[in-house]
Scaffold this active site. Structure first.
Site, PDB file in Angstrom:
ATOM      1  N   ASP A   8       0.861  -1.180   0.000  1.00  0.00           N
ATOM      2  CA  ASP A   8       0.000   0.000   0.000  1.00  0.00           C
ATOM      3  C   ASP A   8       0.898   1.231   0.000  1.00  0.00           C
ATOM      4  O   ASP A   8       2.134   1.116  -0.177  1.00  0.00           O
ATOM      5  CB  ASP A   8      -1.005  -0.036   1.164  1.00  0.00           C
ATOM      6  CG  ASP A   8      -0.353   0.211   2.525  1.00  0.00           C
ATOM      7  OD1 ASP A   8       0.887   0.301   2.597  1.00  0.00           O
ATOM      8  OD2 ASP A   8      -1.100   0.313   3.513  1.00  0.00           O
ATOM      9  N   HIS A   9       0.299   2.402   0.201  1.00  0.00           N
ATOM     10  CA  HIS A   9       1.084   3.648   0.161  1.00  0.00           C
ATOM     11  C   HIS A   9       2.205   3.652   1.195  1.00  0.00           C
ATOM     12  O   HIS A   9       3.283   4.176   0.943  1.00  0.00           O
ATOM     13  CB  HIS A   9       0.162   4.852   0.369  1.00  0.00           C
ATOM     14  CG  HIS A   9      -0.716   4.729   1.583  1.00  0.00           C
ATOM     15  ND1 HIS A   9      -1.807   3.873   1.608  1.00  0.00           N
ATOM     16  CD2 HIS A   9      -0.658   5.317   2.803  1.00  0.00           C
ATOM     17  CE1 HIS A   9      -2.389   3.961   2.796  1.00  0.00           C
ATOM     18  NE2 HIS A   9      -1.704   4.818   3.545  1.00  0.00           N
ATOM     19  N   CYS A  65       3.079  -3.231   4.041  1.00  0.00           N
ATOM     20  CA  CYS A  65       2.211  -2.098   4.392  1.00  0.00           C
ATOM     21  C   CYS A  65       2.902  -1.353   5.526  1.00  0.00           C
ATOM     22  O   CYS A  65       4.116  -1.497   5.699  1.00  0.00           O
ATOM     23  CB  CYS A  65       0.784  -2.555   4.732  1.00  0.00           C
ATOM     24  SG  CYS A  65       0.607  -3.620   6.165  1.00  0.00           S
ATOM     25  N   GLY A  66       2.181  -0.547   6.283  1.00  0.00           N
ATOM     26  CA  GLY A  66       2.837   0.242   7.324  1.00  0.00           C
ATOM     27  C   GLY A  66       3.424  -0.623   8.431  1.00  0.00           C
ATOM     28  O   GLY A  66       4.604  -0.546   8.748  1.00  0.00           O
ATOM     29  N   THR A  67       2.571  -1.478   8.994  1.00  0.00           N
ATOM     30  CA  THR A  67       3.021  -2.369  10.068  1.00  0.00           C
ATOM     31  C   THR A  67       3.260  -3.792   9.591  1.00  0.00           C
ATOM     32  O   THR A  67       3.928  -4.573  10.277  1.00  0.00           O
ATOM     33  CB  THR A  67       1.937  -2.455  11.163  1.00  0.00           C
ATOM     34  OG1 THR A  67       0.716  -2.918  10.540  1.00  0.00           O
ATOM     35  CG2 THR A  67       1.714  -1.106  11.826  1.00  0.00           C
ATOM     36  N   GLY A  68       2.644  -4.163   8.496  1.00  0.00           N
ATOM     37  CA  GLY A  68       2.642  -5.551   8.040  1.00  0.00           C
ATOM     38  C   GLY A  68       1.448  -6.321   8.589  1.00  0.00           C
ATOM     39  O   GLY A  68       1.146  -7.426   8.144  1.00  0.00           O
ATOM     40  N   GLY A  70      -2.043  -5.613   8.648  1.00  0.00           N
ATOM     41  CA  GLY A  70      -3.211  -5.758   7.784  1.00  0.00           C
ATOM     42  C   GLY A  70      -2.934  -6.704   6.626  1.00  0.00           C
ATOM     43  O   GLY A  70      -3.762  -7.565   6.291  1.00  0.00           O
ATOM     44  N   HIS A  98      10.500 -23.660   9.589  1.00  0.00           N
ATOM     45  CA  HIS A  98       9.461 -24.405  10.317  1.00  0.00           C
ATOM     46  C   HIS A  98       8.060 -24.255   9.740  1.00  0.00           C
ATOM     47  O   HIS A  98       7.236 -25.145   9.909  1.00  0.00           O
ATOM     48  CB  HIS A  98       9.439 -23.963  11.788  1.00  0.00           C
ATOM     49  CG  HIS A  98      10.563 -24.534  12.593  1.00  0.00           C
ATOM     50  ND1 HIS A  98      10.596 -24.511  13.965  1.00  0.00           N
ATOM     51  CD2 HIS A  98      11.703 -25.147  12.197  1.00  0.00           C
ATOM     52  CE1 HIS A  98      11.710 -25.092  14.395  1.00  0.00           C
ATOM     53  NE2 HIS A  98      12.415 -25.475  13.334  1.00  0.00           N
ATOM     54  N   ASN A  99       7.787 -23.137   9.088  1.00  0.00           N
ATOM     55  CA  ASN A  99       6.404 -22.876   8.635  1.00  0.00           C
ATOM     56  C   ASN A  99       6.246 -22.883   7.122  1.00  0.00           C
ATOM     57  O   ASN A  99       5.137 -22.693   6.617  1.00  0.00           O
ATOM     58  CB  ASN A  99       5.900 -21.529   9.181  1.00  0.00           C
ATOM     59  CG  ASN A  99       6.201 -21.331  10.650  1.00  0.00           C
ATOM     60  OD1 ASN A  99       6.985 -20.461  11.032  1.00  0.00           O
ATOM     61  ND2 ASN A  99       5.628 -22.152  11.505  1.00  0.00           N
ATOM     62  N   ARG A 109       6.865   0.940   7.907  1.00  0.00           N
ATOM     63  CA  ARG A 109       7.035   2.009   8.892  1.00  0.00           C
ATOM     64  C   ARG A 109       7.772   1.518  10.137  1.00  0.00           C
ATOM     65  O   ARG A 109       7.971   2.285  11.080  1.00  0.00           O
ATOM     66  CB  ARG A 109       5.661   2.563   9.300  1.00  0.00           C
ATOM     67  CG  ARG A 109       4.991   3.361   8.200  1.00  0.00           C
ATOM     68  CD  ARG A 109       3.589   3.804   8.603  1.00  0.00           C
ATOM     69  NE  ARG A 109       3.016   4.680   7.583  1.00  0.00           N
ATOM     70  CZ  ARG A 109       1.716   4.903   7.446  1.00  0.00           C
ATOM     71  NH1 ARG A 109       0.849   4.324   8.248  1.00  0.00           N
ATOM     72  NH2 ARG A 109       1.281   5.713   6.495  1.00  0.00           N
ATOM     73  N   ARG A 132       8.786 -33.281  10.581  1.00  0.00           N
ATOM     74  CA  ARG A 132       7.631 -33.050  11.465  1.00  0.00           C
ATOM     75  C   ARG A 132       6.924 -31.729  11.156  1.00  0.00           C
ATOM     76  O   ARG A 132       5.720 -31.588  11.387  1.00  0.00           O
ATOM     77  CB  ARG A 132       8.049 -33.097  12.935  1.00  0.00           C
ATOM     78  CG  ARG A 132       8.965 -31.966  13.366  1.00  0.00           C
ATOM     79  CD  ARG A 132       9.472 -32.161  14.788  1.00  0.00           C
ATOM     80  NE  ARG A 132      10.275 -31.035  15.254  1.00  0.00           N
ATOM     81  CZ  ARG A 132      11.543 -30.809  14.918  1.00  0.00           C
ATOM     82  NH1 ARG A 132      12.166 -31.629  14.076  1.00  0.00           N
ATOM     83  NH2 ARG A 132      12.196 -29.770  15.409  1.00  0.00           N
ATOM     84  N   HIS A 133       7.664 -30.801  10.579  1.00  0.00           N
ATOM     85  CA  HIS A 133       7.061 -29.499  10.263  1.00  0.00           C
ATOM     86  C   HIS A 133       6.085 -29.603   9.093  1.00  0.00           C
ATOM     87  O   HIS A 133       5.146 -28.833   8.995  1.00  0.00           O
ATOM     88  CB  HIS A 133       8.149 -28.469   9.974  1.00  0.00           C
ATOM     89  CG  HIS A 133       9.079 -28.300  11.135  1.00  0.00           C
ATOM     90  ND1 HIS A 133       8.665 -27.764  12.331  1.00  0.00           N
ATOM     91  CD2 HIS A 133      10.384 -28.648  11.300  1.00  0.00           C
ATOM     92  CE1 HIS A 133       9.678 -27.765  13.183  1.00  0.00           C
ATOM     93  NE2 HIS A 133      10.727 -28.304  12.588  1.00  0.00           N
ATOM     94  N   ARG A 136       2.739 -30.518  10.533  1.00  0.00           N
ATOM     95  CA  ARG A 136       2.135 -29.377  11.244  1.00  0.00           C
ATOM     96  C   ARG A 136       1.574 -28.341  10.270  1.00  0.00           C
ATOM     97  O   ARG A 136       0.488 -27.798  10.476  1.00  0.00           O
ATOM     98  CB  ARG A 136       3.193 -28.733  12.158  1.00  0.00           C
ATOM     99  CG  ARG A 136       3.570 -29.655  13.293  1.00  0.00           C
ATOM    100  CD  ARG A 136       4.803 -29.218  14.023  1.00  0.00           C
ATOM    101  NE  ARG A 136       5.155 -30.194  15.048  1.00  0.00           N
ATOM    102  CZ  ARG A 136       6.293 -30.167  15.730  1.00  0.00           C
ATOM    103  NH1 ARG A 136       7.196 -29.231  15.507  1.00  0.00           N
ATOM    104  NH2 ARG A 136       6.529 -31.086  16.643  1.00  0.00           N
TER     105      ARG A 136
END
Ligand code: RB5
Length: 143
Positions: A8-9, A65-68, A70, A98-99, A109, A132-133, A136
């Site tokens: 985003d912006h 985005c600003g914080t990540g 959203g 792991h994920n 930001r 194992r991951h 999961r």
């Protein structure tokens, strides 16, 4: 590897730097926007990227985005998407090991551009540990 990227912006400036960096590494990038600092809804761009990772058009995506926050919330609504909000190196690496994260989300930001490029590199280069991951991760796709 071909990566789809969106922002985003608040993530625009960082997205441009990440894109240049990926091009310099010889990685093909599909940029879905946004293309300026004019205010937009992060959801629209999160959906564009997550949909194409979810349907298999792209193996990996990056969202900023600003914080990540959203971006990660909207992306993780898509089946098969494992979006990792990683504003530090350990999270970026472990989200792969792991994920098996397939979308990297960063907060434009919250962190500087130098760290962002380090996170991108680590995230691209770190393989999934499997074992194992795998079991999961498979349990995440709930009907
Ligand atoms: C935009 O002001 C901001 O809300 C957005 O970039 C993001 O931080 C949302 O989670």
């Amino acid at each position: 590897m071909k990566i789809i990227i969106g922002c985003d912006h608040a993530g625009y400036s960082m997205k441009e730097k990440v894109k240049t960096h990926l091009h310099e590494r010889g990685i093909e990038v599909e940029d879905v926007g946004t293309h300026s600092e004019e205010s937009v809804d992060y959801t629209d761009y999160g959906i564009k990227v997550a949909r194409k990772v979810s349907d298999g058009t792209f193996e990996r995506g990056i969202l900023i985005c600003g914080t990540g926050l959203g971006m990660s919330m909207v992306a993780n609504r898509f089946r098969g998407v494992r979006a990792a909000l990683a504003n530090d190196l350990f999270s970026a690496i472990m989200s792969r090991r792991h994920n098996n994260s397939n979308i990297l989300v960063m907060g434009g930001r919250l962190i500087g551009d130098v760290l962002a490029l380090q996170l991108v590199d680590a995230w691209i280069e770190t393989p999934f540990d499997g074992g194992r991951h795998q079991r999961r991760v498979e349990k995440m796709d709930i009907d």
